[in-house]
Design a protein around this motif. Structure first.
Motif, PDB file in Angstrom:
ATOM      1  N   VAL A 151      23.574 -60.260  48.185  1.00 12.53           N
ATOM      2  CA  VAL A 151      22.742 -59.582  49.182  1.00 12.53           C
ATOM      3  C   VAL A 151      21.570 -60.473  49.581  1.00 12.53           C
ATOM      4  O   VAL A 151      21.269 -60.630  50.782  1.00 12.53           O
ATOM      5  N   MET A 152      20.915 -61.084  48.612  1.00 15.23           N
ATOM      6  CA  MET A 152      19.771 -61.944  48.924  1.00 15.23           C
ATOM      7  C   MET A 152      20.182 -63.101  49.825  1.00 15.23           C
ATOM      8  O   MET A 152      19.509 -63.409  50.811  1.00 15.23           O
ATOM      9  N   THR A 153      21.291 -63.743  49.485  1.00 19.03           N
ATOM     10  CA  THR A 153      21.769 -64.882  50.278  1.00 19.03           C
ATOM     11  C   THR A 153      22.001 -64.495  51.731  1.00 19.03           C
ATOM     12  O   THR A 153      21.614 -65.216  52.659  1.00 19.03           O
ATOM     13  N   LEU A 154      22.618 -63.337  51.948  1.00 17.19           N
ATOM     14  CA  LEU A 154      22.925 -62.895  53.313  1.00 17.19           C
ATOM     15  C   LEU A 154      21.663 -62.419  54.055  1.00 17.19           C
ATOM     16  O   LEU A 154      21.502 -62.690  55.248  1.00 17.19           O
ATOM     17  N   VAL A 155      20.787 -61.738  53.341  1.00 19.10           N
ATOM     18  CA  VAL A 155      19.549 -61.249  53.960  1.00 19.10           C
ATOM     19  C   VAL A 155      18.674 -62.412  54.430  1.00 19.10           C
ATOM     20  O   VAL A 155      18.157 -62.403  55.551  1.00 19.10           O
ATOM     21  N   VAL A 156      18.503 -63.439  53.575  1.00 19.48           N
ATOM     22  CA  VAL A 156      17.628 -64.560  53.964  1.00 19.48           C
ATOM     23  C   VAL A 156      18.271 -65.441  55.029  1.00 19.48           C
ATOM     24  O   VAL A 156      17.588 -66.243  55.673  1.00 19.48           O
ATOM     25  N   SER A 157      19.591 -65.267  55.243  1.00 16.52           N
ATOM     26  CA  SER A 157      20.248 -66.036  56.309  1.00 16.52           C
ATOM     27  C   SER A 157      20.043 -65.370  57.670  1.00 16.52           C
ATOM     28  O   SER A 157      20.433 -65.910  58.707  1.00 16.52           O
ATOM     29  N   GLY A 158      19.429 -64.157  57.658  1.00 19.12           N
ATOM     30  CA  GLY A 158      19.078 -63.508  58.913  1.00 19.12           C
ATOM     31  C   GLY A 158      19.922 -62.300  59.287  1.00 19.12           C
ATOM     32  O   GLY A 158      19.726 -61.715  60.351  1.00 19.12           O
ATOM     33  N   LEU A 159      20.846 -61.902  58.412  1.00 24.07           N
ATOM     34  CA  LEU A 159      21.703 -60.754  58.736  1.00 24.07           C
ATOM     35  C   LEU A 159      20.963 -59.431  58.532  1.00 24.07           C
ATOM     36  O   LEU A 159      20.118 -59.297  57.647  1.00 24.07           O
ATOM     37  N   LEU A 160      21.291 -58.448  59.359  1.00 23.35           N
ATOM     38  CA  LEU A 160      20.750 -57.101  59.214  1.00 23.35           C
ATOM     39  C   LEU A 160      21.493 -56.387  58.092  1.00 23.35           C
ATOM     40  O   LEU A 160      22.596 -56.799  57.708  1.00 23.35           O
ATOM     41  N   ASN A 161      20.911 -55.282  57.586  1.00 23.33           N
ATOM     42  CA  ASN A 161      21.549 -54.541  56.494  1.00 23.33           C
ATOM     43  C   ASN A 161      22.989 -54.150  56.835  1.00 23.33           C
ATOM     44  O   ASN A 161      23.889 -54.237  55.999  1.00 23.33           O
ATOM     45  N   LYS A 162      23.186 -53.695  58.074  1.00 29.03           N
ATOM     46  CA  LYS A 162      24.523 -53.273  58.510  1.00 29.03           C
ATOM     47  C   LYS A 162      25.511 -54.444  58.434  1.00 29.03           C
ATOM     48  O   LYS A 162      26.648 -54.301  57.986  1.00 29.03           O
ATOM     49  N   GLN A 163      25.046 -55.628  58.865  1.00 26.78           N
ATOM     50  CA  GLN A 163      25.906 -56.820  58.854  1.00 26.78           C
ATOM     51  C   GLN A 163      26.192 -57.280  57.425  1.00 26.78           C
ATOM     52  O   GLN A 163      27.297 -57.728  57.114  1.00 26.78           O
ATOM     53  N   VAL A 164      25.177 -57.178  56.557  1.00 25.26           N
ATOM     54  CA  VAL A 164      25.379 -57.531  55.143  1.00 25.26           C
ATOM     55  C   VAL A 164      26.426 -56.610  54.537  1.00 25.26           C
ATOM     56  O   VAL A 164      27.323 -57.056  53.812  1.00 25.26           O
ATOM     57  N   GLY A 165      26.312 -55.316  54.838  1.00 20.82           N
ATOM     58  CA  GLY A 165      27.278 -54.344  54.333  1.00 20.82           C
ATOM     59  C   GLY A 165      28.691 -54.675  54.784  1.00 20.82           C
ATOM     60  O   GLY A 165      29.645 -54.588  53.990  1.00 20.82           O
ATOM     61  N   PHE A 166      28.846 -55.054  56.077  1.00 21.09           N
ATOM     62  CA  PHE A 166      30.159 -55.421  56.602  1.00 21.09           C
ATOM     63  C   PHE A 166      30.726 -56.634  55.867  1.00 21.09           C
ATOM     64  O   PHE A 166      31.900 -56.673  55.498  1.00 21.09           O
ATOM     65  N   GLU A 167      29.847 -57.656  55.639  1.00 23.82           N
ATOM     66  CA  GLU A 167      30.277 -58.889  54.952  1.00 23.82           C
ATOM     67  C   GLU A 167      30.760 -58.599  53.533  1.00 23.82           C
ATOM     68  O   GLU A 167      31.731 -59.199  53.064  1.00 23.82           O
ATOM     69  N   LEU A 168      30.066 -57.694  52.866  1.00 24.83           N
ATOM     70  CA  LEU A 168      30.367 -57.449  51.451  1.00 24.83           C
ATOM     71  C   LEU A 168      31.278 -56.237  51.227  1.00 24.83           C
ATOM     72  O   LEU A 168      31.677 -55.974  50.086  1.00 24.83           O
ATOM     73  N   GLY A 169      31.542 -55.494  52.290  1.00 23.22           N
ATOM     74  CA  GLY A 169      32.414 -54.330  52.161  1.00 23.22           C
ATOM     75  C   GLY A 169      31.747 -53.170  51.434  1.00 23.22           C
ATOM     76  O   GLY A 169      32.393 -52.446  50.670  1.00 23.22           O
ATOM     77  N   ILE A 170      30.421 -53.025  51.640  1.00 24.39           N
ATOM     78  CA  ILE A 170      29.687 -51.928  51.018  1.00 24.39           C
ATOM     79  C   ILE A 170      28.877 -51.212  52.095  1.00 24.39           C
ATOM     80  O   ILE A 170      28.696 -51.719  53.197  1.00 24.39           O
ATOM     81  N   SER A 171      28.367 -50.006  51.759  1.00 23.22           N
ATOM     82  CA  SER A 171      27.635 -49.216  52.757  1.00 23.22           C
ATOM     83  C   SER A 171      26.232 -49.778  52.989  1.00 23.22           C
ATOM     84  O   SER A 171      25.674 -50.506  52.154  1.00 23.22           O
ATOM     85  N   GLU A 172      25.675 -49.409  54.146  1.00 24.20           N
ATOM     86  CA  GLU A 172      24.330 -49.859  54.489  1.00 24.20           C
ATOM     87  C   GLU A 172      23.303 -49.313  53.488  1.00 24.20           C
ATOM     88  O   GLU A 172      22.344 -50.000  53.135  1.00 24.20           O
ATOM     89  N   ILE A 173      23.533 -48.082  53.013  1.00 19.99           N
ATOM     90  CA  ILE A 173      22.615 -47.482  52.028  1.00 19.99           C
ATOM     91  C   ILE A 173      22.624 -48.287  50.735  1.00 19.99           C
ATOM     92  O   ILE A 173      21.577 -48.542  50.129  1.00 19.99           O
ATOM     93  N   THR A 174      23.815 -48.724  50.331  1.00 19.36           N
ATOM     94  CA  THR A 174      23.936 -49.536  49.109  1.00 19.36           C
ATOM     95  C   THR A 174      23.240 -50.886  49.293  1.00 19.36           C
ATOM     96  O   THR A 174      22.572 -51.385  48.384  1.00 19.36           O
ATOM     97  N   VAL A 175      23.371 -51.456  50.489  1.00 16.02           N
ATOM     98  CA  VAL A 175      22.694 -52.725  50.790  1.00 16.02           C
ATOM     99  C   VAL A 175      21.188 -52.546  50.645  1.00 16.02           C
ATOM    100  O   VAL A 175      20.499 -53.375  50.031  1.00 16.02           O
ATOM    101  N   LYS A 176      20.670 -51.431  51.206  1.00 15.14           N
ATOM    102  CA  LYS A 176      19.224 -51.169  51.134  1.00 15.14           C
ATOM    103  C   LYS A 176      18.758 -51.071  49.681  1.00 15.14           C
ATOM    104  O   LYS A 176      17.682 -51.564  49.323  1.00 15.14           O
ATOM    105  N   ALA A 177      19.577 -50.424  48.849  1.00 22.04           N
ATOM    106  CA  ALA A 177      19.226 -50.270  47.433  1.00 22.04           C
ATOM    107  C   ALA A 177      19.169 -51.635  46.742  1.00 22.04           C
ATOM    108  O   ALA A 177      18.222 -51.942  46.007  1.00 22.04           O
ATOM    109  N   HIS A 178      20.210 -52.460  46.999  1.00 25.07           N
ATOM    110  CA  HIS A 178      20.245 -53.801  46.396  1.00 25.07           C
ATOM    111  C   HIS A 178      19.089 -54.656  46.926  1.00 25.07           C
ATOM    112  O   HIS A 178      18.467 -55.414  46.173  1.00 25.07           O
ATOM    113  N   ARG A 179      18.834 -54.523  48.211  1.00 28.74           N
ATOM    114  CA  ARG A 179      17.761 -55.320  48.832  1.00 28.74           C
ATOM    115  C   ARG A 179      16.408 -54.969  48.209  1.00 28.74           C
ATOM    116  O   ARG A 179      15.577 -55.842  47.956  1.00 28.74           O
TER     117      ARG A 179
END
Length: 205
Positions: A151-179
């Motif tokens: 999550v950190m790698t994708l977030v610092v590369s400029g992706l939005l939570n929704k895009q990070v979720g798509f990349e990792l196959g997880i929900s946006e809410i889960t991304v927010k929790a990890h972030r």
């Protein structure tokens, strides 16, 4: 002397030079540590406080320039001040290009040398602080879980939570929790702060 007293190493094969520099350095409130050869100096453990090396170019075993090459790799927080009675322009240029902070021709005044040592110790202090910061960041980064690393790698590369979720196959809410966990564990005050940390750790997607 306190544990934080800066250490000034001196390598010079002339005993009278070593003794006079030892007195001068001690009078300025620093801890002198003198050696008559490069090999003798290399057997000494590295200092964990601000430090620098006052180094004669012409030594009986390993030359000052050869020792500089070793120090620049193995003791990166140790700035070097060269002193010599037989310097020339090419030698000076070579030493400065390799990172020496000063190249002084003997005889030089006490004030000139003390000023150079003071500047070298300031540089060493900054290098030690940067090194300490990087170690702390690495420890924090190591505390992240595998998913938090992703999550950190994708977030610092400029992706939005929704895009990070798509990349990792997880929900946006889960991304927010990890972030949130990443921000807390890395002690990042903001996204730009986290991006800056990632740059220092050379993390790239």
């Amino acid at each position: 002397m306190s544990d934080e007293t800066p250490v000034v190493f001196v390598v010079d094969d002339d005993v009278s030079v070593r003794e006079s520099l030892e007195l001068l350095i001690r009078s300025a409130g620093w801890q002198p540590n003198t050696f008559e050869s490069a090999q003798e100096f290399l057997s000494c453990p590295r200092a964990l406080v601000p430090n620098c090396l006052v180094l004669d170019v012409n030594l009986p075993d390993l030359s000052g320039l050869d020792l500089q090459r070793f120090v620049s790799v193995e003791r990166t927080d140790m700035p070097i001040i060269f002193v010599t009675g037989y310097g020339d322009v090419p030698m000076t240029v070579k030493a400065m290009k390799a990172g020496a902070v000063e190249f002084l021709m003997k005889p030089f005044s006490d004030e000139v040398l003390l000023t150079a040592i003071g500047q070298a110790l300031d540089r060493s202090r900054n290098l030690l602080a940067q090194d300490s910061e990087i170690h702390a960041l690495r420890d924090r980064y190591a505390s992240l879980s595998r998913r938090e690393h992703e999550v950190m790698t994708l977030v610092v590369s400029g992706l939005l939570n929704k895009q990070v979720g798509f990349e990792l196959g997880i929900s946006e809410i889960t991304v927010k929790a990890h972030r949130g966990q990443v921000m807390r564990k890395m002690k990042a005050r903001s996204l730009p702060d986290l991006v800056n940390m990632a740059a220092k750790l050379s993390i790239a997607h």
